[in-house]
Enzyme design. Structure first.
Site, PDB file in Angstrom:
ATOM      1  N   HIS A   1     -14.681  28.704  25.063  1.00 52.91           N
ATOM      2  CA  HIS A   1     -15.045  27.469  24.181  1.00 52.91           C
ATOM      3  C   HIS A   1     -14.269  27.002  23.325  1.00 52.91           C
ATOM      4  O   HIS A   1     -13.777  25.946  23.274  1.00 52.91           O
ATOM      5  CB  HIS A   1     -16.385  27.696  23.597  1.00 52.91           C
ATOM      6  CG  HIS A   1     -17.598  28.261  24.496  1.00 52.91           C
ATOM      7  ND1 HIS A   1     -18.226  27.432  25.012  1.00 52.91           N
ATOM      8  CD2 HIS A   1     -18.085  29.557  24.513  1.00 52.91           C
ATOM      9  CE1 HIS A   1     -19.201  28.247  25.715  1.00 52.91           C
ATOM     10  NE2 HIS A   1     -19.250  29.511  25.442  1.00 52.91           N
TER      11      HIS A   1
HETATM   12  C1  BDR Z   1     -20.061  28.906  20.553  1.00 53.61           C
HETATM   13  O1  BDR Z   1     -20.960  29.867  20.408  1.00 53.61           O
HETATM   14  C2  BDR Z   1     -19.990  31.149  20.058  1.00 53.61           C
HETATM   15  O2  BDR Z   1     -20.749  32.364  20.850  1.00 53.61           O
HETATM   16  C3  BDR Z   1     -18.702  30.838  20.765  1.00 53.61           C
HETATM   17  O3  BDR Z   1     -17.714  31.569  19.615  1.00 53.61           O
HETATM   18  C4  BDR Z   1     -18.633  29.397  20.510  1.00 53.61           C
HETATM   19  O4  BDR Z   1     -18.093  29.045  19.272  1.00 53.61           O
HETATM   20  C5  BDR Z   1     -20.552  28.688  22.248  1.00 53.61           C
HETATM   21  O5  BDR Z   1     -21.807  28.187  22.217  1.00 53.61           O
END
Ligand code: BDR
Ligand code: CA
Length: 311
Positions: free
Chosen positions: A241
């Site tokens: 992400h």
């Molecule tokens: C986001 O939530 C976190 O777990 C990850 O680092 C990312 O920023 C994804 O939903």
């Protein structure tokens, strides 16, 4: 000219890769890294941020600890995804570089006041607590922000921490609401795009085959990170992400999105933190964010691999 940024983060394996990508890229000058509570509590996120700086050979980087809880709610964490430490996978040494004395929110405010107006981009990779607290405490800085490029939200992919909400926005919806309503130029990397940036076996192998310490660690981080998503979505790998935020700064042409209205649900217990994006333009609410929907995943991983190999 280099792009000055502040990375606001809750590492997190994917946050770690985003930090490494930024530190590996000469087009980007990281002014500081601000930690926030999110994937794991603040004492771990600030520690993890320093571990990653040292891994990148950047013990000179300034890391600040910020808010340890959302603005108006109890903290929700995600150890089930990231492991107990937030950075499970590789064995990283305890950092020796210091944590800065100043609070992250003060650092954000002071930096935006001291740098030329419109020259600093904020890159939030976790809940928006630090950023919104800075905006609320020092409204004069809002107009000085160049733009906010953040990972958060979802529209067609709906949610990952609840059926309706993405983690970063769900954890602190009031903070997200402040940022989305601030009037600052915003680029959002929602799950719709990050779910296209999947680690495949071949992509992880490319990290490992770099033959560097960073390559090995990134392979171990992604190996650990993907087990959860592979089981959950049945996908080939896990979405990286947060590196999408830094990749957009480097090569925005890899991404496609729409400038639309995005509003945050802050009251309904069922859909708390939902990002209601007017993708089809069915309201006359004014656009306030560029909501990214597509990435050239091969191009993204080419960029990531090429840059990480420099560390
Ligand atoms: C986001 O939530 C976190 O777990 C990850 O680092 C990312 O920023 C994804 O939903
Ligand atoms: Ca994150």
């Amino acid at each position: 000219m280099t792009q000055k940024i502040i990375i606001d983060t809750d590492p997190g394996q994917d946050d770690a890769v985003a930090i490494l990508l930024a530190l590996a890229s000469p087009e980007i000058e990281v002014l500081g890294i601000t930690a926030v509570a999110g994937n794991v509590p603040l004492p771990l996120t600030q520690l993890n941020a320093r571990k990653i700086c040292e891994l990148a050979g950047r013990a000179d980087m300034r890391v600040f600890a910020g808010c340890d809880a959302p603005m108006r709610r109890a903290l929700v964490t995600a150890e089930h995804v990231h492991g107990r430490t937030g950075l499970d996978g590789p064995d990283l040494p305890e950092p020796t570089m210091p944590l800065q004395q100043a609070h992250a929110v003060d650092f954000i405010i002071d930096t935006l006041r001291s740098q030329p107006a419109g020259s600093v981009t904020l890159c939030p990779l976790g809940p928006l607590t630090n950023i919104a607290t800075a905006f609320a405490r020092a409204p004069d800085i809002v107009g000085r922000v160049q733009r906010v490029v953040l990972m958060g939200g979802a529209y067609f992919e709906v949610g990952n921490i609840t059926p309706a909400a993405e983690f970063n926005i769900h954890v602190d919806p009031e903070a997200a609401d402040i940022v989305l309503k601030s009037g600052v130029e915003i680029v959002m990397m929602p799950l719709d795009v990050t779910h296209q940036a999947l680690t495949t076996r071949a992509r992880i192998r490319a990290f490992r085959e770099m033959g560097t310490r960073v390559g090995t660690v990134v392979a171990e981080l992604t190996d650990f990170f993907e087990r959860f998503d592979v089981e959950k979505y049945g996908s080939e790998g896990a979405p990286l992400h947060d590196p999408c935020v830094i990749a957009w700064l480097l090569q925005p042409e890899l991404f496609e999105g729409r400038h639309v209205n995005v509003e945050i649900e802050t009251t309904s217990p069922l859909t708390l933190g939902m990002t209601v994006a007017d993708w089809w333009g069915v309201t006359d609410r004014p656009p306030n964010a560029t909501f990214i929907g597509k990435v050239d995943a091969d191009g993204f991983y080419r960029l990531l691999t090429e840059r990480l190999a420099r560390l």
